[in-house]
Design an enzyme around this catalytic site. Structure first.
Site, PDB file in Angstrom:
ATOM      1  N   ARG A  23      65.682   0.675 -53.577  1.00 33.36           N
ATOM      2  CA  ARG A  23      66.717   0.462 -54.616  1.00 33.36           C
ATOM      3  C   ARG A  23      66.528  -0.692 -55.445  1.00 33.36           C
ATOM      4  O   ARG A  23      67.430  -1.399 -55.879  1.00 33.36           O
ATOM      5  CB  ARG A  23      67.944   0.271 -53.802  1.00 33.36           C
ATOM      6  CG  ARG A  23      68.479   1.588 -53.047  1.00 33.36           C
ATOM      7  CD  ARG A  23      69.424   2.190 -54.006  1.00 33.36           C
ATOM      8  NE  ARG A  23      70.014   3.545 -53.037  1.00 33.36           N
ATOM      9  CZ  ARG A  23      70.889   3.756 -52.341  1.00 33.36           C
ATOM     10  NH1 ARG A  23      71.884   2.661 -52.645  1.00 33.36           N
ATOM     11  NH2 ARG A  23      71.147   4.836 -51.843  1.00 33.36           N
ATOM     12  N   ARG A  27      72.735  -1.725 -58.877  1.00 35.18           N
ATOM     13  CA  ARG A  27      74.137  -2.302 -59.296  1.00 35.18           C
ATOM     14  C   ARG A  27      74.024  -4.018 -59.244  1.00 35.18           C
ATOM     15  O   ARG A  27      74.893  -4.540 -59.866  1.00 35.18           O
ATOM     16  CB  ARG A  27      75.181  -1.615 -58.510  1.00 35.18           C
ATOM     17  CG  ARG A  27      75.633  -0.460 -59.247  1.00 35.18           C
ATOM     18  CD  ARG A  27      76.743   0.271 -58.339  1.00 35.18           C
ATOM     19  NE  ARG A  27      75.708   0.486 -56.843  1.00 35.18           N
ATOM     20  CZ  ARG A  27      76.541   1.027 -55.920  1.00 35.18           C
ATOM     21  NH1 ARG A  27      77.833   1.559 -56.000  1.00 35.18           N
ATOM     22  NH2 ARG A  27      76.174   1.295 -54.983  1.00 35.18           N
ATOM     23  N   ARG A  36      73.842   1.896 -67.120  1.00 37.65           N
ATOM     24  CA  ARG A  36      74.670   2.685 -66.531  1.00 37.65           C
ATOM     25  C   ARG A  36      76.043   3.081 -67.417  1.00 37.65           C
ATOM     26  O   ARG A  36      76.301   4.249 -67.539  1.00 37.65           O
ATOM     27  CB  ARG A  36      74.976   2.299 -65.204  1.00 37.65           C
ATOM     28  CG  ARG A  36      75.575   3.417 -64.264  1.00 37.65           C
ATOM     29  CD  ARG A  36      75.791   2.634 -62.940  1.00 37.65           C
ATOM     30  NE  ARG A  36      76.672   3.278 -61.921  1.00 37.65           N
ATOM     31  CZ  ARG A  36      77.815   3.249 -61.845  1.00 37.65           C
ATOM     32  NH1 ARG A  36      78.380   2.370 -62.713  1.00 37.65           N
ATOM     33  NH2 ARG A  36      78.467   3.931 -60.805  1.00 37.65           N
ATOM     34  N   ASP A  73      67.577  10.296 -57.433  1.00 31.79           N
ATOM     35  CA  ASP A  73      68.422  10.030 -56.326  1.00 31.79           C
ATOM     36  C   ASP A  73      67.713  11.335 -55.153  1.00 31.79           C
ATOM     37  O   ASP A  73      67.055  12.210 -55.433  1.00 31.79           O
ATOM     38  CB  ASP A  73      69.680  10.340 -56.340  1.00 31.79           C
ATOM     39  CG  ASP A  73      70.678   9.935 -55.074  1.00 31.79           C
ATOM     40  OD1 ASP A  73      70.836   8.615 -54.849  1.00 31.79           O
ATOM     41  OD2 ASP A  73      70.916  10.634 -54.134  1.00 31.79           O
ATOM     42  N   TYR A 153      73.362  15.562 -45.229  1.00 36.48           N
ATOM     43  CA  TYR A 153      74.167  15.576 -46.549  1.00 36.48           C
ATOM     44  C   TYR A 153      74.593  17.031 -46.829  1.00 36.48           C
ATOM     45  O   TYR A 153      75.803  17.194 -47.239  1.00 36.48           O
ATOM     46  CB  TYR A 153      73.684  15.042 -47.737  1.00 36.48           C
ATOM     47  CG  TYR A 153      73.272  13.440 -47.454  1.00 36.48           C
ATOM     48  CD1 TYR A 153      74.533  12.686 -47.945  1.00 36.48           C
ATOM     49  CD2 TYR A 153      72.155  13.098 -47.156  1.00 36.48           C
ATOM     50  CE1 TYR A 153      74.553  11.216 -47.675  1.00 36.48           C
ATOM     51  CE2 TYR A 153      71.860  11.446 -47.264  1.00 36.48           C
ATOM     52  CZ  TYR A 153      73.243  10.671 -47.434  1.00 36.48           C
ATOM     53  OH  TYR A 153      73.067   9.090 -47.244  1.00 36.48           O
TER      54      TYR A 153
HETATM   55  O1  CP3 Z   1      64.579   2.685 -54.920  1.00 37.77           O
HETATM   56  C1  CP3 Z   1      64.999   2.974 -56.035  1.00 37.77           C
HETATM   57  O2  CP3 Z   1      65.427   1.825 -56.881  1.00 37.77           O
HETATM   58  C2  CP3 Z   1      64.987   4.316 -56.505  1.00 37.77           C
HETATM   59  C3  CP3 Z   1      66.148   4.777 -56.827  1.00 37.77           C
HETATM   60  C4  CP3 Z   1      67.094   5.345 -55.746  1.00 37.77           C
HETATM   61  C5  CP3 Z   1      68.285   5.688 -55.672  1.00 37.77           C
HETATM   62  N1  CP3 Z   1      68.574   6.424 -54.519  1.00 37.77           N
HETATM   63  C6  CP3 Z   1      69.289   5.134 -56.830  1.00 37.77           C
HETATM   64  C7  CP3 Z   1      70.531   5.194 -56.368  1.00 37.77           C
HETATM   65  C8  CP3 Z   1      66.469   6.096 -54.304  1.00 37.77           C
HETATM   66  C9  CP3 Z   1      64.938   5.859 -53.892  1.00 37.77           C
HETATM   67  C10 CP3 Z   1      67.526   6.657 -53.601  1.00 37.77           C
HETATM   68  C11 CP3 Z   1      67.367   7.025 -52.405  1.00 37.77           C
HETATM   69  C12 CP3 Z   1      68.660   7.453 -51.685  1.00 37.77           C
HETATM   70  N2  CP3 Z   1      69.769   8.163 -52.147  1.00 37.77           N
HETATM   71  C13 CP3 Z   1      68.906   7.496 -50.246  1.00 37.77           C
HETATM   72  C14 CP3 Z   1      67.759   7.320 -49.279  1.00 37.77           C
HETATM   73  C15 CP3 Z   1      67.239   5.963 -49.213  1.00 37.77           C
HETATM   74  C16 CP3 Z   1      68.424   5.146 -48.702  1.00 37.77           C
HETATM   75  O3  CP3 Z   1      69.179   4.267 -49.107  1.00 37.77           O
HETATM   76  O4  CP3 Z   1      68.874   5.419 -47.482  1.00 37.77           O
HETATM   77  C17 CP3 Z   1      69.960   8.145 -49.834  1.00 37.77           C
HETATM   78  C18 CP3 Z   1      70.628   8.184 -48.547  1.00 37.77           C
HETATM   79  C19 CP3 Z   1      70.694   8.403 -51.208  1.00 37.77           C
HETATM   80  C20 CP3 Z   1      72.058   8.946 -51.131  1.00 37.77           C
HETATM   81  C21 CP3 Z   1      73.054   8.016 -52.205  1.00 37.77           C
HETATM   82  N3  CP3 Z   1      72.721   8.168 -53.214  1.00 37.77           N
HETATM   83  C22 CP3 Z   1      74.074   7.372 -51.422  1.00 37.77           C
HETATM   84  C23 CP3 Z   1      74.622   7.362 -50.151  1.00 37.77           C
HETATM   85  C24 CP3 Z   1      74.569   6.648 -52.800  1.00 37.77           C
HETATM   86  C25 CP3 Z   1      75.721   5.876 -52.691  1.00 37.77           C
HETATM   87  C26 CP3 Z   1      75.468   4.562 -51.815  1.00 37.77           C
HETATM   88  C27 CP3 Z   1      75.916   3.491 -52.855  1.00 37.77           C
HETATM   89  O5  CP3 Z   1      75.010   2.515 -52.942  1.00 37.77           O
HETATM   90  O6  CP3 Z   1      76.954   3.737 -53.611  1.00 37.77           O
HETATM   91  C28 CP3 Z   1      73.801   6.971 -53.678  1.00 37.77           C
HETATM   92  C29 CP3 Z   1      73.781   6.344 -54.984  1.00 37.77           C
HETATM   93  C30 CP3 Z   1      72.704   5.694 -55.650  1.00 37.77           C
HETATM   94  N4  CP3 Z   1      71.634   6.143 -55.693  1.00 37.77           N
HETATM   95  C31 CP3 Z   1      72.792   4.493 -56.250  1.00 37.77           C
HETATM   96  C32 CP3 Z   1      71.444   4.053 -56.929  1.00 37.77           C
HETATM   97  C33 CP3 Z   1      71.116   2.896 -57.705  1.00 37.77           C
HETATM   98  C34 CP3 Z   1      74.303   3.620 -56.806  1.00 37.77           C
HETATM   99  C35 CP3 Z   1      74.778   4.489 -57.776  1.00 37.77           C
HETATM  100  C36 CP3 Z   1      75.324   3.817 -58.933  1.00 37.77           C
HETATM  101  O7  CP3 Z   1      74.832   3.302 -59.507  1.00 37.77           O
HETATM  102  O8  CP3 Z   1      76.586   3.870 -58.899  1.00 37.77           O
END
Ligand code: CP3
Length: 368
Positions: A23, A27, A36, A73, A153
């Protein structure tokens, strides 16, 4: 190209420990929040190849990290299957049509990969944008959720602490879970294959929820499907020889020896296992490891961040006897044990990276 990340995946000799952070574009970075806002929402950002590329490069520009990861994602696949993904502000992901009935599961199909064209376009765009003076700056990692984590999910319809509905289905109707997994295996394989075709130079399977399972269920429902994805991908010789596969099961350290037989080139570790113990369990298996600082460390004091980094390198140094011809630091990629928190002060990441560079150099010099 700075290829230290790819060399580490192949367990080759390194001059310095490669660093990237799960990640890393997110944010906690003010520049990410700006892009964003321009895109309108997280999903609009992920679906716009130009802007997705822009945010992918932000942490590379700011910190000089050694690998870029596609900004996207894991939930793009179920979205393309028609489950209707949305992200409510501050609430995480939600599906409009979760898999709650036998019929919805029987009707589930591998999505038309054209629905995911924006992901493959983002991959090619990032590869282009990574070029500087005729050279690629760092390699690009593609990724997918694991079949099991996606199923969590898809059935639950949202994030959850314990995925009660999914696990209940597992114990009531394992046949239905298996049907979902079968579709997910096919979808994930095709999705990763197309990311590779578009320019991803390594791919990672994120198995965030494998650690929710009992030992035998992990092996059957989480690890076996990932192994099948890897087997299918590696039927292609070029992929087998040239595209490292990284496997990360959060909470999965107790299954390291089984994971080592999955065909993956790199195993991701969360912070619950010491790197010494991880290496001991892997023995002389030449499989690389990635991890494993607790991401919450970055919310703490900088002195403690430095101390924790030194500890991590000392853990690795203790494994000197395992591969006497290499530095005990080779075959290791620095990462966090899970995604970076949105509350991380960006200057603490600077401090972290500085500390890693210092320790990586100190240990390598001591081992000459
Ligand atoms: O690593 C990176 O920088 C690449 C981008 C990436 C994102 N999600 C961007 C993201 C990757 C590799 C993921 C994978 C992902 N997404 C996983 C597996 C890894 C982990 O964290 O366990 C999972 C379970 C998800 C599902 C997901 N996406 C959730 C549960 C959430 C919300 C959680 C939160 O932080 O609010 C997301 C949203 C998400 N995916 C964000 C980002 C940068 C935040 C969203 C935003 O900008 O509002």
């Amino acid at each position: 190209m700075n290829d230290s990340f790819l060399r580490a995946c192949r367990f080759e000799k390194l001059d310095a420990t490669p660093i990237w952070l799960m990640r890393q574009a997110g944010r906690y970075l003010p520049e990410y929040n700006k892009t964003r806002a321009k895109a309108g929402s997280f999903l609009q950002l992920a679906k716009n190849p130009q802007l997705a590329s822009e945010v992918t490069l932000q942490p590379i520009d700011r910190y000089g990290l050694d690998a870029a990861i596609l900004f996207s994602d894991i939930l793009t696949i179920p979205d393309a299957m028609g489950l209707g993904l949305s992200f409510e502000q501050g609430e995480g992901p939600r599906f409009k049509n979760p898999l709650r009935t036998e019929k919805s599961i029987k009707d589930l199909r591998v999505p038309d990969m054209n629905q995911l064209r924006y992901v493959f376009d983002a991959v090619s765009q990032i590869r282009k944008d990574l070029m500087q003076n005729g050279k690629q700056r760092v390699p690009l990692i593609g990724f997918s959720g694991s079949p099991w984590t996606l199923a969590c999910y898809m059935v639950e319809g949202a994030g959850s602490k314990d995925f009660l509905d999914t696990k209940t289905m597992l114990y009531k109707r394992p046949d239905l879970i298996k049907q979902i997994l079968d579709i997910n295996i096919q979808s994930v394989t095709e999705y990763l294959r197309l990311q590779i075709e578009s320019g991803a130079q390594a791919v990672m399977l994120f198995d965030t929820w494998g650690g929710l399972l009992s030992s035998s269920d992990y092996l059957e429902y989480s690890l076996a499907p990932m192994k099948e994805v890897i087997r299918r991908l590696q039927e292609d010789r070029v992929i087998k020889d040239q595209v490292p596969i990284l496997l990360f099961s959060k909470g999965g350290a107790i299954w390291l020896t089984e994971m080592a037989k999955s065909g993956a080139n790199v195993l991701g570790l969360d912070w619950t296992i010491s790197l010494t113990r991880a290496r001991e369990q892997l023995g002389n298996h030449k499989i690389s490891i990635q991890g494993n600082l607790d991401p919450i460390t970055l919310l703490g004091d900088q002195k403690i961040i430095k101390k924790k980094v030194a500890e991590l390198f000392n853990e690795l140094a203790l494994t000197k006897s395992i591969c006497p011809e290499l530095s005990p630091l080779d075959g290791h990629i620095f990462n966090l044990g899970h995604g970076i928190s949105q509350f991380t002060p960006p200057e603490n990441v600077e401090c972290l990276i500085q500390a890693i560079r210092v320790e990586s150099k100190r240990h390598r010099e001591a081992n000459l």
